[in-house]
Scaffold this motif. Structure first.
Motif, PDB file in Angstrom:
ATOM      1  N   GLY A   1      -3.080 -61.020  65.440  1.00 24.47           N
ATOM      2  CA  GLY A   1      -1.682 -61.036  65.802  1.00 24.47           C
ATOM      3  C   GLY A   1      -0.783 -60.153  64.966  1.00 24.47           C
ATOM      4  O   GLY A   1       0.354 -60.529  64.653  1.00 24.47           O
ATOM      5  N   GLY A   2      -1.255 -58.968  64.602  1.00 21.12           N
ATOM      6  CA  GLY A   2      -0.432 -58.039  63.836  1.00 21.12           C
ATOM      7  C   GLY A   2       0.476 -57.223  64.731  1.00 21.12           C
ATOM      8  O   GLY A   2       0.529 -57.403  65.952  1.00 21.12           O
ATOM      9  N   ARG A   3       1.190 -56.302  64.111  1.00 21.87           N
ATOM     10  CA  ARG A   3       2.055 -55.404  64.871  1.00 21.87           C
ATOM     11  C   ARG A   3       1.232 -54.381  65.648  1.00 21.87           C
ATOM     12  O   ARG A   3       1.586 -53.990  66.766  1.00 21.87           O
ATOM     13  N   VAL A   4       0.153 -53.933  65.050  1.00 23.14           N
ATOM     14  CA  VAL A   4      -0.693 -52.881  65.625  1.00 23.14           C
ATOM     15  C   VAL A   4      -2.007 -53.459  66.153  1.00 23.14           C
ATOM     16  O   VAL A   4      -2.450 -53.129  67.247  1.00 23.14           O
ATOM     17  N   PHE A   5      -2.610 -54.334  65.356  1.00 26.71           N
ATOM     18  CA  PHE A   5      -3.915 -54.906  65.697  1.00 26.71           C
ATOM     19  C   PHE A   5      -3.733 -56.313  66.271  1.00 26.71           C
ATOM     20  O   PHE A   5      -3.137 -57.177  65.635  1.00 26.71           O
ATOM     21  N   GLU A   6      -4.279 -56.528  67.466  1.00 22.44           N
ATOM     22  CA  GLU A   6      -4.280 -57.887  68.001  1.00 22.44           C
ATOM     23  C   GLU A   6      -5.369 -58.711  67.319  1.00 22.44           C
ATOM     24  O   GLU A   6      -5.185 -59.886  67.010  1.00 22.44           O
ATOM     25  N   LYS A   7      -6.514 -58.084  67.095  1.00 24.65           N
ATOM     26  CA  LYS A   7      -7.583 -58.702  66.314  1.00 24.65           C
ATOM     27  C   LYS A   7      -8.463 -57.596  65.764  1.00 24.65           C
ATOM     28  O   LYS A   7      -8.918 -56.727  66.508  1.00 24.65           O
ATOM     29  N   VAL A   8      -8.690 -57.631  64.463  1.00 24.19           N
ATOM     30  CA  VAL A   8      -9.608 -56.682  63.852  1.00 24.19           C
ATOM     31  C   VAL A   8     -10.390 -57.407  62.778  1.00 24.19           C
ATOM     32  O   VAL A   8      -9.841 -58.199  62.011  1.00 24.19           O
ATOM     33  N   GLY A   9     -11.687 -57.163  62.765  1.00 22.22           N
ATOM     34  CA  GLY A   9     -12.558 -57.744  61.757  1.00 22.22           C
ATOM     35  C   GLY A   9     -13.297 -56.662  61.005  1.00 22.22           C
ATOM     36  O   GLY A   9     -13.749 -55.679  61.602  1.00 22.22           O
ATOM     37  N   VAL A  10     -13.386 -56.840  59.691  1.00 23.68           N
ATOM     38  CA  VAL A  10     -14.157 -55.920  58.840  1.00 23.68           C
ATOM     39  C   VAL A  10     -15.062 -56.800  57.989  1.00 23.68           C
ATOM     40  O   VAL A  10     -14.614 -57.415  57.016  1.00 23.68           O
ATOM     41  N   ASN A  11     -16.323 -56.879  58.357  1.00 25.86           N
ATOM     42  CA  ASN A  11     -17.266 -57.774  57.681  1.00 25.86           C
ATOM     43  C   ASN A  11     -18.264 -56.990  56.843  1.00 25.86           C
ATOM     44  O   ASN A  11     -18.693 -55.899  57.244  1.00 25.86           O
ATOM     45  N   ILE A  12     -18.628 -57.567  55.713  1.00 29.21           N
ATOM     46  CA  ILE A  12     -19.766 -57.058  54.946  1.00 29.21           C
ATOM     47  C   ILE A  12     -20.710 -58.217  54.673  1.00 29.21           C
ATOM     48  O   ILE A  12     -20.286 -59.371  54.582  1.00 29.21           O
ATOM     49  N   SER A  13     -21.972 -57.898  54.565  1.00 27.48           N
ATOM     50  CA  SER A  13     -22.946 -58.945  54.255  1.00 27.48           C
ATOM     51  C   SER A  13     -24.146 -58.340  53.559  1.00 27.48           C
ATOM     52  O   SER A  13     -24.473 -57.157  53.739  1.00 27.48           O
ATOM     53  N   THR A  14     -24.784 -59.163  52.765  1.00 28.31           N
ATOM     54  CA  THR A  14     -26.080 -58.847  52.168  1.00 28.31           C
ATOM     55  C   THR A  14     -26.924 -60.099  52.311  1.00 28.31           C
ATOM     56  O   THR A  14     -26.616 -61.131  51.701  1.00 28.31           O
ATOM     57  N   VAL A  15     -27.941 -60.030  53.145  1.00 26.62           N
ATOM     58  CA  VAL A  15     -28.759 -61.198  53.445  1.00 26.62           C
ATOM     59  C   VAL A  15     -30.225 -60.871  53.182  1.00 26.62           C
ATOM     60  O   VAL A  15     -30.644 -59.713  53.214  1.00 26.62           O
ATOM     61  N   TYR A  16     -31.004 -61.913  52.949  1.00 26.91           N
ATOM     62  CA  TYR A  16     -32.409 -61.711  52.567  1.00 26.91           C
ATOM     63  C   TYR A  16     -33.180 -62.993  52.802  1.00 26.91           C
ATOM     64  O   TYR A  16     -32.598 -64.058  53.084  1.00 26.91           O
ATOM     65  N   GLY A  17     -34.482 -62.886  52.699  1.00 27.77           N
ATOM     66  CA  GLY A  17     -35.344 -64.043  52.908  1.00 27.77           C
ATOM     67  C   GLY A  17     -36.568 -63.630  53.696  1.00 27.77           C
ATOM     68  O   GLY A  17     -37.133 -62.550  53.468  1.00 27.77           O
ATOM     69  N   THR A  18     -36.987 -64.480  54.617  1.00 31.54           N
ATOM     70  CA  THR A  18     -38.135 -64.180  55.465  1.00 31.54           C
ATOM     71  C   THR A  18     -37.715 -64.275  56.921  1.00 31.54           C
ATOM     72  O   THR A  18     -36.925 -65.144  57.308  1.00 31.54           O
ATOM     73  N   LEU A  19     -38.242 -63.381  57.723  1.00 27.23           N
ATOM     74  CA  LEU A  19     -37.931 -63.378  59.143  1.00 27.23           C
ATOM     75  C   LEU A  19     -38.725 -64.457  59.870  1.00 27.23           C
ATOM     76  O   LEU A  19     -39.910 -64.673  59.580  1.00 27.23           O
ATOM     77  N   GLY A  20     -38.079 -65.121  60.830  1.00 31.66           N
ATOM     78  CA  GLY A  20     -38.771 -66.087  61.662  1.00 31.66           C
ATOM     79  C   GLY A  20     -39.722 -65.396  62.616  1.00 31.66           C
ATOM     80  O   GLY A  20     -39.753 -64.163  62.733  1.00 31.66           O
ATOM     81  N   GLU A  21     -40.491 -66.200  63.330  1.00 30.66           N
ATOM     82  CA  GLU A  21     -41.546 -65.645  64.178  1.00 30.66           C
ATOM     83  C   GLU A  21     -40.982 -64.734  65.271  1.00 30.66           C
ATOM     84  O   GLU A  21     -41.551 -63.681  65.556  1.00 30.66           O
ATOM     85  N   ARG A  22     -39.855 -65.125  65.891  1.00 32.96           N
ATOM     86  CA  ARG A  22     -39.281 -64.286  66.950  1.00 32.96           C
ATOM     87  C   ARG A  22     -38.818 -62.951  66.392  1.00 32.96           C
ATOM     88  O   ARG A  22     -39.044 -61.900  66.998  1.00 32.96           O
ATOM     89  N   ALA A  23     -38.166 -62.991  65.224  1.00 36.45           N
ATOM     90  CA  ALA A  23     -37.702 -61.745  64.619  1.00 36.45           C
ATOM     91  C   ALA A  23     -38.875 -60.892  64.163  1.00 36.45           C
ATOM     92  O   ALA A  23     -38.843 -59.661  64.282  1.00 36.45           O
TER      93      ALA A  23
END
Length: 298
Positions: free
Chosen positions: A73-95
């Motif tokens: 709900g900004g003046r210019v942006f109705e919705k904007v997302g800027v995400n960062i992530s660092t994830v780790y572990g083991t992949l499941g069988e489907r992945a």
């Protein structure tokens, strides 16, 4: 490459994605502040709300997470997302099965460890004449291979040829120093990837995209990935600055909402990043941040 080298390179990549995130958030909030006349200029300037995200723990152990930064709900942006992530572990069988089928990494069945870090951005605009946009870059590691991926693509509901030309020319200017073969290859890859088969059309006017990028030279591949990220602001901000003050009609807004429906369809049905995030237990709100705040279907 030694294990110590890879640990250092992982840390360097994750730090870069955080730096890029900070630069973009600062630039977008400055854009909100500078919207002092025209549509919606009388309402408060938008600001990002920042939330820590967590990937679901595996066997009681930390599995990583990140930051979800969303402005609504900004003046210019109705919705904007800027995400960062660092994830780790083991992949499941489907992945694991998907990784083996798509990349031929059959060792994943014996050693399914992974590490992934990146930045993901989607902007949906107040003004229908200002284009929506998507950008992400990432690094992925397994014991069997590592690679980089990502890019940017422009998603206007009202197309301007000069805007499309500027976006593509800026991407090319940042890619050409790494080799003039990169831009045409990554443009064609984006055209193929950001296509909606059941609608028989692209979701926007394209951009650049790569996946599985690994020449064996980590420093060179990382430098290319960084410049994919650096190209984003100069390719996109001038377009928003040009279009954000344009008057719009109800018909323009209707066209925007219908176009957003296409965006939602693509991300929920085809986007590999959405599927991977949900299947590997990352925060669902962060994964689905890309969806528009409002959309419609005819």
């Amino acid at each position: 490459m030694t294990m110590d080298d890879m640990i250092s390179q992982k840390a360097e990549a994750a730090a870069w994605f955080k730096t890029l995130r900070d630069e973009i958030v600062q630039a977008f909030e400055a854009l909100e502040d500078s919207q002092t006349d025209g549509p919606l200029s009388d309402q408060p300037a938008g600001r990002f709300e920042v939330t820590e995200t967590k990937r679901a723990a595996q066997n009681g152990e930390d599995a990583g997470g990140g930051l979800m930064s969303v402005m609504r709900g900004g003046r210019v942006f109705e919705k904007v997302g800027v995400n960062i992530s660092t994830v780790y572990g083991t992949l499941g069988e489907r992945a694991q099965a998907a990784m083996m089928a798509r990349k031929g990494l059959h060792g994943m069945a014996d050693d399914p460890r992974f590490w992934a870090s990146g930045i993901s951005l989607v902007a949906h605009m107040q003004n229908p004449h200002a284009p929506a946009v998507h950008m992400n870059t990432r690094m992925f590691w397994t014991p069997h291979a590592w690679w980089f991926g990502g890019g940017s693509d422009l998603n206007p509901c009202i197309e301007y040829d000069e805007d499309t030309a500027h976006f593509h020319a800026t991407q090319q200017a940042w890619l050409d120093p790494h080799g003039e073969a990169h831009y045409p290859k990554l443009k064609a890859w984006a055209d193929e990837y950001f296509y909606i088969p059941h609608r028989h059309r692209a979701r926007g006017v394209g951009g650049v995209f790569m996946d599985d990028h690994c020449t064996g030279d980590w420093a060179a591949d990382f430098a290319l990935t960084q410049d994919l990220g650096r190209a984003f602001l100069p390719s996109y901000l001038p377009l928003v600055e040009k279009r954000r003050g344009t008057d719009w009609t109800e018909a323009d807004k209707d066209a925007q909402l219908v176009h957003r429906g296409l965006y939602a369809e693509y991300n929920l049905v085809y986007d590999r990043g959405t599927k991977f995030g949900l299947e590997t237990g990352h925060d669902a709100n962060a994964v689905l941040m890309s969806l528009p705040p409002m959309a419609k279907w005819v």
